[in-house]
Write an enzyme that holds these catalytic residues in place. Sequence first.
Site, mmCIF file in Angstrom:
data_model
loop_
_atom_site.group_PDB
_atom_site.id
_atom_site.type_symbol
_atom_site.label_atom_id
_atom_site.label_comp_id
_atom_site.label_asym_id
_atom_site.label_seq_id
_atom_site.Cartn_x
_atom_site.Cartn_y
_atom_site.Cartn_z
ATOM 1 N N LEU A 33 0.814 -1.219 0.000
ATOM 2 C CA LEU A 33 0.000 0.000 0.000
ATOM 3 C C LEU A 33 0.848 1.270 0.000
ATOM 4 C CD1 LEU A 33 -2.615 -1.203 2.645
ATOM 5 C CD2 LEU A 33 -2.764 -1.353 0.153
ATOM 6 N N HIS A 37 -3.464 4.268 -2.510
ATOM 7 C CA HIS A 37 -4.494 3.399 -1.910
ATOM 8 C C HIS A 37 -5.181 4.104 -0.749
ATOM 9 C CE1 HIS A 37 -1.483 0.339 -3.493
ATOM 10 N NE2 HIS A 37 -2.589 0.016 -4.125
ATOM 11 N N LYS A 184 2.268 7.768 -7.792
ATOM 12 C CA LYS A 184 2.587 6.730 -6.795
ATOM 13 C C LYS A 184 2.235 5.367 -7.370
ATOM 14 C CE LYS A 184 2.808 9.567 -2.943
ATOM 15 N NZ LYS A 184 3.729 9.585 -1.834
#
Length: 287
Positions: A33, A37, A184
């Site tokens: 993560l 997220h 990301k």
Amino acid sequence: MRIITTINEMQTFSKKTLRSGKTIGFVPTMGYLHEGHMSLVEEALKQNDCVIMSIFVNPLQFGPNEDFDRYPRDLKRDEELAKQAGVDILFYPNVKEMYPKERTTRLTVQERVDTLCGESRPGHFDGVATVVMKLLQIVLPDRAYFGMKDAQQVAVIKGLVEDFNVPVEIVPCPIIREEDGLAKSSRNVYLTPTEREEAIQLSRSLDAAANAIERGETNPVRIKELIISYLNQTSGVIDYVEVLSYPALEAIDVMKENIIVAVAVQFTAARLIDNKVTTRSEIAIGV
Ligand code: PAF
């Protein structure tokens, strides 16, 4: 936060939650993560009574020569991050639980897959559609949250739930970026330090394209050339540079509708993707 590993327990929990009048927001992930997220969780928490996150690295969406085995995994860290973010249930099935036997039915995505990642990763979206369809039947969410970094995935999944009348709202969420603009991604950890520096050219190329469009550039070929001039400053190999309609993902001659400008670059051990979706009202042209 409770961790559930079986389909039976997950479905039982969801049915009970829905019967009690609560709404369920669902954030499907493959783990490792990051803030992208977390932004999905944040959105899900605002709109639902209960937030369920799944972590499942889905073998069906990886090609034979892709990175399924070395896809980054760190359950302990993910557990902590999910708990801190406010996730109520972490659904963490293993491959045997999700695919216990040879399937008798297969989902094949027909539209929007002959371009972008669908073209360079044949079968990828069949695998995504299959696992998302399964997860939606298991988690039974009111809303499911997906990041626009995978804009093609969002378009394919919207098509899927429309085709099969799945009673869920698909909520697309904005791309979350590093300070220098790099989108990301769990795969960013595989960039070498030099590649990490070079990787900012992806978002820079998209910014330059958006600026050119804003200034009145209407020719997709010239926009692609501009993007390529940025990506050529990296050591990566360009997989694709596309300017297409969105969400149909069809080729366009001139910029006159909602469009996606999308890129993919293969670095030594990481393939990075990025995109910008521009709605017509944002395009300052009059064609
Ligand atoms: O975007 C992802 O992480 C995956 O494609 C998804 C939607 C969790 C399906 O495996």
